[in-house]
Design a protein around this motif. Structure first.
Motif, PDB file in Angstrom:
ATOM      1  N   PRO A  25      -8.325 -22.552   5.763  1.00  0.00           N
ATOM      2  CA  PRO A  25      -7.286 -21.756   6.438  1.00  0.00           C
ATOM      3  C   PRO A  25      -7.195 -22.084   7.923  1.00  0.00           C
ATOM      4  O   PRO A  25      -8.014 -22.840   8.459  1.00  0.00           O
ATOM      5  CB  PRO A  25      -7.775 -20.325   6.231  1.00  0.00           C
ATOM      6  CG  PRO A  25      -9.271 -20.461   6.193  1.00  0.00           C
ATOM      7  CD  PRO A  25      -9.534 -21.774   5.498  1.00  0.00           C
ATOM      8  N   ILE A  26      -6.234 -21.491   8.565  1.00  0.00           N
ATOM      9  CA  ILE A  26      -6.104 -21.630  10.011  1.00  0.00           C
ATOM     10  C   ILE A  26      -7.323 -20.979  10.657  1.00  0.00           C
ATOM     11  O   ILE A  26      -7.751 -19.884  10.250  1.00  0.00           O
ATOM     12  CB  ILE A  26      -4.803 -20.977  10.503  1.00  0.00           C
ATOM     13  CG1 ILE A  26      -3.604 -21.767   9.985  1.00  0.00           C
ATOM     14  CG2 ILE A  26      -4.770 -20.864  12.014  1.00  0.00           C
ATOM     15  CD1 ILE A  26      -2.255 -21.133  10.256  1.00  0.00           C
ATOM     16  N   SER A  27      -7.874 -21.672  11.635  1.00  0.00           N
ATOM     17  CA  SER A  27      -9.091 -21.203  12.293  1.00  0.00           C
ATOM     18  C   SER A  27      -8.910 -19.780  12.831  1.00  0.00           C
ATOM     19  O   SER A  27      -7.927 -19.488  13.526  1.00  0.00           O
ATOM     20  CB  SER A  27      -9.447 -22.155  13.437  1.00  0.00           C
ATOM     21  OG  SER A  27     -10.595 -21.712  14.107  1.00  0.00           O
ATOM     22  N   GLY A  28      -9.841 -18.909  12.487  1.00  0.00           N
ATOM     23  CA  GLY A  28      -9.801 -17.536  12.976  1.00  0.00           C
ATOM     24  C   GLY A  28      -9.058 -16.569  12.079  1.00  0.00           C
ATOM     25  O   GLY A  28      -9.127 -15.352  12.288  1.00  0.00           O
ATOM     26  N   HIS A  29      -8.351 -17.071  11.094  1.00  0.00           N
ATOM     27  CA  HIS A  29      -7.631 -16.173  10.180  1.00  0.00           C
ATOM     28  C   HIS A  29      -8.623 -15.533   9.213  1.00  0.00           C
ATOM     29  O   HIS A  29      -9.351 -16.226   8.510  1.00  0.00           O
ATOM     30  CB  HIS A  29      -6.558 -16.935   9.415  1.00  0.00           C
ATOM     31  CG  HIS A  29      -5.304 -17.117  10.185  1.00  0.00           C
ATOM     32  ND1 HIS A  29      -4.124 -17.516   9.595  1.00  0.00           N
ATOM     33  CD2 HIS A  29      -5.031 -16.950  11.506  1.00  0.00           C
ATOM     34  CE1 HIS A  29      -3.176 -17.580  10.514  1.00  0.00           C
ATOM     35  NE2 HIS A  29      -3.706 -17.257  11.687  1.00  0.00           N
ATOM     36  N   THR A  30      -8.598 -14.210   9.169  1.00  0.00           N
ATOM     37  CA  THR A  30      -9.570 -13.501   8.335  1.00  0.00           C
ATOM     38  C   THR A  30      -9.088 -13.300   6.907  1.00  0.00           C
ATOM     39  O   THR A  30      -9.881 -13.173   5.991  1.00  0.00           O
ATOM     40  CB  THR A  30      -9.893 -12.127   8.952  1.00  0.00           C
ATOM     41  OG1 THR A  30      -8.672 -11.395   9.118  1.00  0.00           O
ATOM     42  CG2 THR A  30     -10.578 -12.289  10.305  1.00  0.00           C
ATOM     43  N   ALA A  31      -7.787 -13.247   6.717  1.00  0.00           N
ATOM     44  CA  ALA A  31      -7.240 -13.011   5.377  1.00  0.00           C
ATOM     45  C   ALA A  31      -6.823 -14.332   4.748  1.00  0.00           C
ATOM     46  O   ALA A  31      -6.231 -15.192   5.411  1.00  0.00           O
ATOM     47  CB  ALA A  31      -6.049 -12.069   5.443  1.00  0.00           C
ATOM     48  N   LEU A  32      -7.141 -14.487   3.476  1.00  0.00           N
ATOM     49  CA  LEU A  32      -6.804 -15.711   2.755  1.00  0.00           C
ATOM     50  C   LEU A  32      -6.292 -15.333   1.379  1.00  0.00           C
ATOM     51  O   LEU A  32      -6.835 -14.439   0.725  1.00  0.00           O
ATOM     52  CB  LEU A  32      -8.042 -16.622   2.635  1.00  0.00           C
ATOM     53  CG  LEU A  32      -7.842 -18.002   2.006  1.00  0.00           C
ATOM     54  CD1 LEU A  32      -8.787 -19.008   2.664  1.00  0.00           C
ATOM     55  CD2 LEU A  32      -8.032 -17.975   0.517  1.00  0.00           C
ATOM     56  N   TYR A  33      -5.233 -16.026   0.945  1.00  0.00           N
ATOM     57  CA  TYR A  33      -4.567 -15.712  -0.317  1.00  0.00           C
ATOM     58  C   TYR A  33      -4.454 -16.963  -1.189  1.00  0.00           C
ATOM     59  O   TYR A  33      -4.246 -18.065  -0.679  1.00  0.00           O
ATOM     60  CB  TYR A  33      -3.131 -15.225  -0.066  1.00  0.00           C
ATOM     61  CG  TYR A  33      -3.010 -14.024   0.821  1.00  0.00           C
ATOM     62  CD1 TYR A  33      -3.100 -14.129   2.207  1.00  0.00           C
ATOM     63  CD2 TYR A  33      -2.793 -12.754   0.281  1.00  0.00           C
ATOM     64  CE1 TYR A  33      -2.980 -13.023   3.025  1.00  0.00           C
ATOM     65  CE2 TYR A  33      -2.663 -11.639   1.090  1.00  0.00           C
ATOM     66  CZ  TYR A  33      -2.758 -11.781   2.465  1.00  0.00           C
ATOM     67  OH  TYR A  33      -2.633 -10.682   3.273  1.00  0.00           O
ATOM     68  N   TRP A  34      -4.541 -16.758  -2.479  1.00  0.00           N
ATOM     69  CA  TRP A  34      -4.210 -17.803  -3.453  1.00  0.00           C
ATOM     70  C   TRP A  34      -3.033 -17.309  -4.306  1.00  0.00           C
ATOM     71  O   TRP A  34      -3.040 -16.171  -4.793  1.00  0.00           O
ATOM     72  CB  TRP A  34      -5.384 -18.114  -4.371  1.00  0.00           C
ATOM     73  CG  TRP A  34      -6.455 -18.962  -3.765  1.00  0.00           C
ATOM     74  CD1 TRP A  34      -7.639 -18.534  -3.227  1.00  0.00           C
ATOM     75  CD2 TRP A  34      -6.471 -20.391  -3.664  1.00  0.00           C
ATOM     76  NE1 TRP A  34      -8.391 -19.597  -2.793  1.00  0.00           N
ATOM     77  CE2 TRP A  34      -7.694 -20.754  -3.049  1.00  0.00           C
ATOM     78  CE3 TRP A  34      -5.580 -21.400  -4.026  1.00  0.00           C
ATOM     79  CZ2 TRP A  34      -8.039 -22.078  -2.792  1.00  0.00           C
ATOM     80  CZ3 TRP A  34      -5.914 -22.707  -3.769  1.00  0.00           C
ATOM     81  CH2 TRP A  34      -7.135 -23.041  -3.162  1.00  0.00           C
ATOM     82  N   TYR A  35      -2.055 -18.196  -4.463  1.00  0.00           N
ATOM     83  CA  TYR A  35      -0.912 -17.936  -5.319  1.00  0.00           C
ATOM     84  C   TYR A  35      -0.752 -19.110  -6.287  1.00  0.00           C
ATOM     85  O   TYR A  35      -1.196 -20.219  -6.006  1.00  0.00           O
ATOM     86  CB  TYR A  35       0.385 -17.813  -4.509  1.00  0.00           C
ATOM     87  CG  TYR A  35       0.490 -16.577  -3.648  1.00  0.00           C
ATOM     88  CD1 TYR A  35      -0.034 -16.569  -2.361  1.00  0.00           C
ATOM     89  CD2 TYR A  35       1.114 -15.425  -4.108  1.00  0.00           C
ATOM     90  CE1 TYR A  35       0.062 -15.438  -1.558  1.00  0.00           C
ATOM     91  CE2 TYR A  35       1.214 -14.285  -3.319  1.00  0.00           C
ATOM     92  CZ  TYR A  35       0.684 -14.303  -2.047  1.00  0.00           C
ATOM     93  OH  TYR A  35       0.772 -13.181  -1.255  1.00  0.00           O
ATOM     94  N   ARG A  36      -0.064 -18.837  -7.380  1.00  0.00           N
ATOM     95  CA  ARG A  36       0.246 -19.899  -8.335  1.00  0.00           C
ATOM     96  C   ARG A  36       1.751 -19.892  -8.546  1.00  0.00           C
ATOM     97  O   ARG A  36       2.380 -18.829  -8.644  1.00  0.00           O
ATOM     98  CB  ARG A  36      -0.476 -19.645  -9.659  1.00  0.00           C
ATOM     99  CG  ARG A  36      -0.139 -20.655 -10.738  1.00  0.00           C
ATOM    100  CD  ARG A  36      -1.070 -20.514 -11.923  1.00  0.00           C
ATOM    101  NE  ARG A  36      -0.772 -19.352 -12.755  1.00  0.00           N
ATOM    102  CZ  ARG A  36      -1.373 -19.134 -13.933  1.00  0.00           C
ATOM    103  NH1 ARG A  36      -2.283 -19.981 -14.366  1.00  0.00           N
ATOM    104  NH2 ARG A  36      -1.060 -18.072 -14.634  1.00  0.00           N
ATOM    105  N   GLN A  37       2.316 -21.089  -8.645  1.00  0.00           N
ATOM    106  CA  GLN A  37       3.752 -21.199  -8.873  1.00  0.00           C
ATOM    107  C   GLN A  37       4.010 -22.226  -9.955  1.00  0.00           C
ATOM    108  O   GLN A  37       3.716 -23.408  -9.777  1.00  0.00           O
ATOM    109  CB  GLN A  37       4.473 -21.601  -7.584  1.00  0.00           C
ATOM    110  CG  GLN A  37       5.983 -21.609  -7.701  1.00  0.00           C
ATOM    111  CD  GLN A  37       6.656 -21.976  -6.391  1.00  0.00           C
ATOM    112  OE1 GLN A  37       6.119 -22.733  -5.599  1.00  0.00           O
ATOM    113  NE2 GLN A  37       7.859 -21.437  -6.170  1.00  0.00           N
ATOM    114  N   SER A  38       4.555 -21.769 -11.060  1.00  0.00           N
ATOM    115  CA  SER A  38       4.950 -22.681 -12.125  1.00  0.00           C
ATOM    116  C   SER A  38       6.335 -23.228 -11.803  1.00  0.00           C
ATOM    117  O   SER A  38       7.065 -22.665 -10.990  1.00  0.00           O
ATOM    118  CB  SER A  38       4.960 -21.961 -13.471  1.00  0.00           C
ATOM    119  OG  SER A  38       3.671 -21.459 -13.752  1.00  0.00           O
TER     120      SER A  38
END
Lengths: 113, 111
Positions: A25-38
């Motif tokens: 992730p971007i340095s310092g970003h505390t939140a991280l998400y995973w998404y899936r797209q068909s």
């Protein structure tokens, strides 16, 4: 880093094999998400990290899917015993603060043959 | 299920025309965001509108938000062929912290 970085960009794997997808992730970003797209579809939420913990993993489709995040930075999404229906683009995103913009990586295109 | 629903699913217009895309959602939100996606890869953030705002502008983009109707619209004025892409709305709630996306509108701008 300057943006969200994902690897690999493309992965072709045989049905039944395990795959690992990485997100930086971007340095310092505390939140991280995973998404899936068909293909041709919207984004399906998989999991959300705040720091190293995952307060919401409700979107993981099955117990073959798992994700971890270490050091509040890099995250790995692991798919075990891949199936053809797992073929999709897996997108990672990070956010720096509550309510702020979420920044996406370019995605990892997974094809299970 | 997804929070946002976009309409239309596909929109085809001529260069120079305006394009309007709509988004509806189901629960209360903190903000609503619009994203653009080219060729099925990474999404690019376009604009964020907070729940206490009604309208926001950014260049040729105009976003409105009606929290009483739980709907938002994205207007692209004087469209260009380069605006051809898929556009997604996404809603954010502080509770839980995740961003929920709609199914998107596929915009085609013909030169």
């Amino acid at each position: 880093g300057a943006g969200v970085s994902q690897s690999p960009s493309n992965k072709v794997t045989e049905k039944g094999k395990d795959v690992e997808l990485r997100c930086d992730p971007i340095s310092g970003h505390t939140a991280l998400y995973w998404y899936r797209q068909s293909l041709g579809q919207g984004l399906e939420f998989l999991i959300y990290f705040q720091g190293n913990s995952a307060p919401d993993k409700s979107g993981l489709p099955s117990d073959r899917f798992s994700a971890e995040r270490t050091g509040g930075s890099v995250s790995t999404l692991t798919i075990q015993r891949t199936q053809q229906e797992d073929s999709a683009v897996y997108l990672c995103a990070s956010r720096g603060g509550a309510g702020n913009t979420i920044y996406f990586g370019e995605g990892s295109w997974l094809t299970v043959v | 299920s997804q929070q946002g629903e976009e309409d239309p699913q596909a929109l085809s217009i001529q260069e120079g025309e305006n394009a309007t895309m709509n988004c509806s959602y189901k629960t209360s939100i903190n903000n609503l965001q619009w994203y653009r996606q080219n060729s099925g890869r990474g999404l690019v953030h376009l604009i964020l509108i907070r729940s206490n705002e009604r309208e926001k502008h950014s260049g040729r983009l105009r976003v409105t938000l009606d929290t009483s109707k739980k709907s938002s619209s994205l207007l692209i004025t004087a469209s260009r062929a380069a605006d051809t892409a898929s556009y997604f709305c996404a809603t954010y709630r502080n509770q839980g912290g995740k961003l929920i996306f709609g199914q998107g509108t596929e915009l085609s701008v013909k030169p």
